[in-house]
Design a protein around this motif. Structure first.
Motif, mmCIF file in Angstrom:
data_model
loop_
_atom_site.group_PDB
_atom_site.id
_atom_site.type_symbol
_atom_site.label_atom_id
_atom_site.label_comp_id
_atom_site.label_asym_id
_atom_site.label_seq_id
_atom_site.Cartn_x
_atom_site.Cartn_y
_atom_site.Cartn_z
ATOM 1 N N GLN A 177 0.844 -1.205 0.000
ATOM 2 C CA GLN A 177 0.000 0.000 0.000
ATOM 3 C C GLN A 177 0.877 1.253 0.000
ATOM 4 O O GLN A 177 0.655 2.186 -0.783
ATOM 5 C CB GLN A 177 -0.898 -0.018 1.238
ATOM 6 N N ALA A 178 1.897 1.261 0.848
ATOM 7 C CA ALA A 178 2.768 2.437 0.951
ATOM 8 C C ALA A 178 3.531 2.680 -0.341
ATOM 9 O O ALA A 178 3.613 3.812 -0.833
ATOM 10 C CB ALA A 178 3.739 2.243 2.117
ATOM 11 N N ARG A 179 4.085 1.624 -0.924
ATOM 12 C CA ARG A 179 4.846 1.757 -2.188
ATOM 13 C C ARG A 179 4.002 2.380 -3.290
ATOM 14 O O ARG A 179 4.442 3.255 -4.025
ATOM 15 C CB ARG A 179 5.286 0.366 -2.683
ATOM 16 N N MET A 180 2.762 1.912 -3.379
ATOM 17 C CA MET A 180 1.908 2.415 -4.465
ATOM 18 C C MET A 180 1.644 3.904 -4.301
ATOM 19 O O MET A 180 1.666 4.656 -5.270
ATOM 20 C CB MET A 180 0.605 1.623 -4.511
ATOM 21 N N TYR A 181 1.389 4.348 -3.064
ATOM 22 C CA TYR A 181 1.160 5.781 -2.848
ATOM 23 C C TYR A 181 2.449 6.581 -3.057
ATOM 24 O O TYR A 181 2.442 7.616 -3.725
ATOM 25 C CB TYR A 181 0.622 6.028 -1.433
ATOM 26 N N LEU A 182 3.550 6.116 -2.483
ATOM 27 C CA LEU A 182 4.784 6.905 -2.549
ATOM 28 C C LEU A 182 5.300 7.039 -3.985
ATOM 29 O O LEU A 182 5.748 8.106 -4.398
ATOM 30 C CB LEU A 182 5.872 6.283 -1.641
ATOM 31 N N GLN A 183 5.198 5.954 -4.752
ATOM 32 C CA GLN A 183 5.654 6.026 -6.152
ATOM 33 C C GLN A 183 4.767 6.957 -6.957
ATOM 34 O O GLN A 183 5.232 7.715 -7.797
ATOM 35 C CB GLN A 183 5.642 4.629 -6.795
ATOM 36 N N TRP A 184 3.473 6.880 -6.691
ATOM 37 C CA TRP A 184 2.526 7.738 -7.414
ATOM 38 C C TRP A 184 2.778 9.214 -7.084
ATOM 39 O O TRP A 184 2.826 10.063 -7.981
ATOM 40 C CB TRP A 184 1.101 7.310 -7.048
ATOM 41 N N LEU A 185 2.978 9.530 -5.792
ATOM 42 C CA LEU A 185 3.248 10.922 -5.409
ATOM 43 C C LEU A 185 4.515 11.432 -6.089
ATOM 44 O O LEU A 185 4.592 12.571 -6.530
ATOM 45 C CB LEU A 185 3.405 11.034 -3.886
ATOM 46 N N ASP A 186 5.497 10.551 -6.190
ATOM 47 C CA ASP A 186 6.796 10.927 -6.739
ATOM 48 C C ASP A 186 6.768 11.126 -8.253
ATOM 49 O O ASP A 186 7.588 11.847 -8.801
ATOM 50 C CB ASP A 186 7.786 9.799 -6.400
ATOM 51 N N THR A 187 5.833 10.479 -8.926
ATOM 52 C CA THR A 187 5.829 10.536 -10.393
ATOM 53 C C THR A 187 4.702 11.414 -10.949
ATOM 54 O O THR A 187 4.479 11.439 -12.150
ATOM 55 C CB THR A 187 5.684 9.108 -10.986
ATOM 56 N N HIS A 188 4.009 12.117 -10.061
ATOM 57 C CA HIS A 188 2.925 13.004 -10.517
ATOM 58 C C HIS A 188 3.083 14.387 -9.883
ATOM 59 O O HIS A 188 2.165 14.907 -9.260
ATOM 60 C CB HIS A 188 1.554 12.396 -10.178
ATOM 61 N N LYS A 189 4.263 14.968 -10.078
ATOM 62 C CA LYS A 189 4.557 16.235 -9.394
ATOM 63 C C LYS A 189 4.004 17.438 -10.130
ATOM 64 O O LYS A 189 4.059 18.553 -9.622
ATOM 65 C CB LYS A 189 6.072 16.375 -9.225
ATOM 66 N N PHE A 190 3.514 17.218 -11.368
ATOM 67 C CA PHE A 190 3.004 18.343 -12.151
ATOM 68 C C PHE A 190 1.616 18.026 -12.700
ATOM 69 O O PHE A 190 1.313 16.875 -13.037
ATOM 70 C CB PHE A 190 3.970 18.678 -13.291
ATOM 71 N N CYS A 191 0.798 19.055 -12.792
ATOM 72 C CA CYS A 191 -0.576 18.904 -13.279
ATOM 73 C C CYS A 191 -0.558 18.506 -14.759
ATOM 74 O O CYS A 191 0.139 19.130 -15.558
ATOM 75 C CB CYS A 191 -1.308 20.226 -13.084
ATOM 76 N N SER A 192 -1.332 17.514 -15.101
ATOM 77 C CA SER A 192 -1.318 17.043 -16.492
ATOM 78 C C SER A 192 -2.105 17.991 -17.406
ATOM 79 O O SER A 192 -2.035 17.884 -18.618
ATOM 80 C CB SER A 192 -1.912 15.640 -16.569
ATOM 81 N N LEU A 193 -2.827 18.937 -16.815
ATOM 82 C CA LEU A 193 -3.625 19.868 -17.616
ATOM 83 C C LEU A 193 -2.872 21.176 -17.892
ATOM 84 O O LEU A 193 -2.852 21.661 -19.022
ATOM 85 C CB LEU A 193 -4.932 20.157 -16.860
ATOM 86 N N CYS A 194 -2.258 21.770 -16.848
ATOM 87 C CA CYS A 194 -1.627 23.085 -17.052
ATOM 88 C C CYS A 194 -0.127 23.063 -16.767
ATOM 89 O O CYS A 194 0.558 24.064 -17.011
ATOM 90 C CB CYS A 194 -2.315 24.142 -16.190
ATOM 91 N N GLY A 195 0.382 21.997 -16.248
ATOM 92 C CA GLY A 195 1.829 21.903 -16.024
ATOM 93 C C GLY A 195 2.318 22.529 -14.727
ATOM 94 O O GLY A 195 3.503 22.507 -14.434
ATOM 95 N N SER A 196 1.392 23.105 -13.925
ATOM 96 C CA SER A 196 1.804 23.662 -12.623
ATOM 97 C C SER A 196 2.143 22.519 -11.660
ATOM 98 O O SER A 196 1.805 21.366 -11.916
ATOM 99 C CB SER A 196 0.677 24.490 -12.015
ATOM 100 N N LYS A 197 2.756 22.912 -10.548
ATOM 101 C CA LYS A 197 3.077 21.882 -9.547
ATOM 102 C C LYS A 197 1.796 21.343 -8.915
ATOM 103 O O LYS A 197 0.809 22.060 -8.799
ATOM 104 C CB LYS A 197 3.959 22.490 -8.461
ATOM 105 N N THR A 198 1.847 20.083 -8.498
ATOM 106 C CA THR A 198 0.734 19.523 -7.729
ATOM 107 C C THR A 198 1.138 19.484 -6.269
ATOM 108 O O THR A 198 2.330 19.489 -5.950
ATOM 109 C CB THR A 198 0.406 18.089 -8.180
ATOM 110 N N LYS A 199 0.133 19.440 -5.400
ATOM 111 C CA LYS A 199 0.448 19.271 -3.966
ATOM 112 C C LYS A 199 -0.417 18.159 -3.391
ATOM 113 O O LYS A 199 -1.602 18.027 -3.747
ATOM 114 C CB LYS A 199 0.261 20.581 -3.208
ATOM 115 N N PRO A 200 0.179 17.346 -2.505
ATOM 116 C CA PRO A 200 -0.596 16.260 -1.888
ATOM 117 C C PRO A 200 -1.644 16.834 -0.939
ATOM 118 O O PRO A 200 -1.368 17.797 -0.220
ATOM 119 C CB PRO A 200 0.447 15.460 -1.108
#
Ligand SMILES: [Zn+2]
Length: 360
Positions: free
Chosen positions: A150-173
């Motif tokens: 469970q932890a790996r799936m969340y941590l990898q996802w957070l690490d690989t989705h640092k930018f918004c796929s729509l406008c390119g701005s940063k994302t925040k958890p």
């Protein structure tokens, strides 16, 4: 057609146990998170490059207390390297929220930036080492492996989705690291119902192929470079495509890889597979064994072989070797170990085959 049958809620495969009550509705409750972070029993499971540490003495995954992670996170608040996993069900705990939600609050903490070895707070009486390989993960208990998954799936996802796929701005958890939000208030993603990015889980079908009377299994040897040396024989698997039923995905994958037409599909069980974020959906497919296999469509397999279930029964019972899988020298058949759903599916067919041989 197969009749519908109920399946048990849990099974003994790795990564698959419900050891935490995820209380997903409380991730949005700031008071709950504040209480959980402040409680003296709360545990933090450190991860470096998505892999945990184990206590060398006990073999269990390393869990730290609040004081031990104080310099690894902003104390008393959810910071970007923390993910709330849930309330641990197995331990007695004094933690109670709203007089009904009990269990030890458990967080994953990403220590990749400031490694544990750099932390002076760790008690030297805790001999720990980092899990380095798939083989090390295989040695974890089923309960620990489920927390790690469970932890790996969340941590990898957070690490690989640092930018918004729509406008390119940063994302925040947000919501204790379980959703992401675009940091740009003007972004279209913040103005519609899809204003958050959710963790992804990729559905993969994996299927043992048997014949009508369950007397044989078609074992498949992948031609993937990493399989060339270990010569592992397993089931057919592949990603479910958009707008495809699981049954059709199984039949398509089997035809693409082996050239065989499938007659029936039965869904047996599922297993989370955190490499990086898959859900393996285990099936049994029935195919006419008089068909001639054709491996030339997608060329993913090097070899397929019909193996009698009576012969497979013995091999499946063997312990796995140092390599982490079963090696049977007498037949040259190397099989996945008993922590995998492929092994479970082969076992399912072998058991059914034995029952049919025995008769009513
Ligand atoms: Zn955006």
């Amino acid at each position: 057609m197969s009749t519908l049958a109920t399946r048990p809620l849990t099974h003994s495969l790795h990564y698959s146990q419900e050891v935490l009550n995820r209380v997903s509705f409380l991730r949005k409750d700031p008071q709950f998170l504040e209480d959980a972070l402040a409680h003296n029993e709360t545990q933090f499971v450190p991860f470096d490059n998505y892999l945990p540490y184990v206590n060398e003495r006990t073999g269990f995954i390393l869990k730290l207390k609040k004081a031990e992670v104080a310099n690894l996170t902003s104390q008393g608040s959810i910071s970007s390297n923390l993910v709330f996993l849930g309330l641990l069900l197995s331990q007695k705990s004094d933690f109670v929220y709203k007089s009904k939600y009990r269990g030890t609050p458990t967080f994953a903490i990403d220590v990749s930036i400031q490694r544990l070895s750099d932390s002076s707070l760790l008690d030297s009486s805790k001999p720990y080492k980092k899990v380095e390989s798939f083989r090390d993960l295989n040695k974890l208990t089923v309960e620990d492996s489920s927390i790690v998954s469970q932890a790996r799936m969340y941590l990898q996802w957070l690490d690989t989705h640092k930018f918004c796929s729509l406008c390119g701005s940063k994302t925040k958890p947000v919501y204790a690291g379980t959703q992401l939000k675009c940091d740009n208030d003007d972004c279209k993603s913040n103005k519609s119902v899809s204003n958050s990015c959710f963790p992804r889980t990729d559905a993969v079908v994996i299927s043992a192929i048997t014949n009508k009377d369950y007397s044989k299994i078609l074992l498949c040897r992948s031609g993937m470079p990493r399989n060339k040396e270990r010569k592992l024989y397993s089931c057919v698997s592949g990603f479910v495509e958009p707008s495809e039923t699981l049954e059709v995905a199984v039949a398509r994958e089997i035809w693409e890889e082996t050239g065989l037409d499938t007659q029936e599909v039965e869904i047996i069980a599922s297993q989370p597979w955190p490499f990086p974020n898959n859900l393996m959906i285990g099936c049994v497919a029935i195919a006419d064994d008089t068909q001639t296999p054709d491996l030339t469509h997608d060329c993913e397999l090097d070899e397929v072989r019909w193996v009698p279930c009576s012969a497979l029964e013995r091999i499946l019972k063997l312990e796995d070797s140092e390599s982490g899988f079963i090696q049977d020298e007498s037949t040259g058949l190397n099989l996945p170990n008993d922590r995998s759903i492929a092994h479970m599916l082969m076992g399912f067919v072998v058991k059914k085959s034995a029952e049919l041989r025995k008769g009513p």
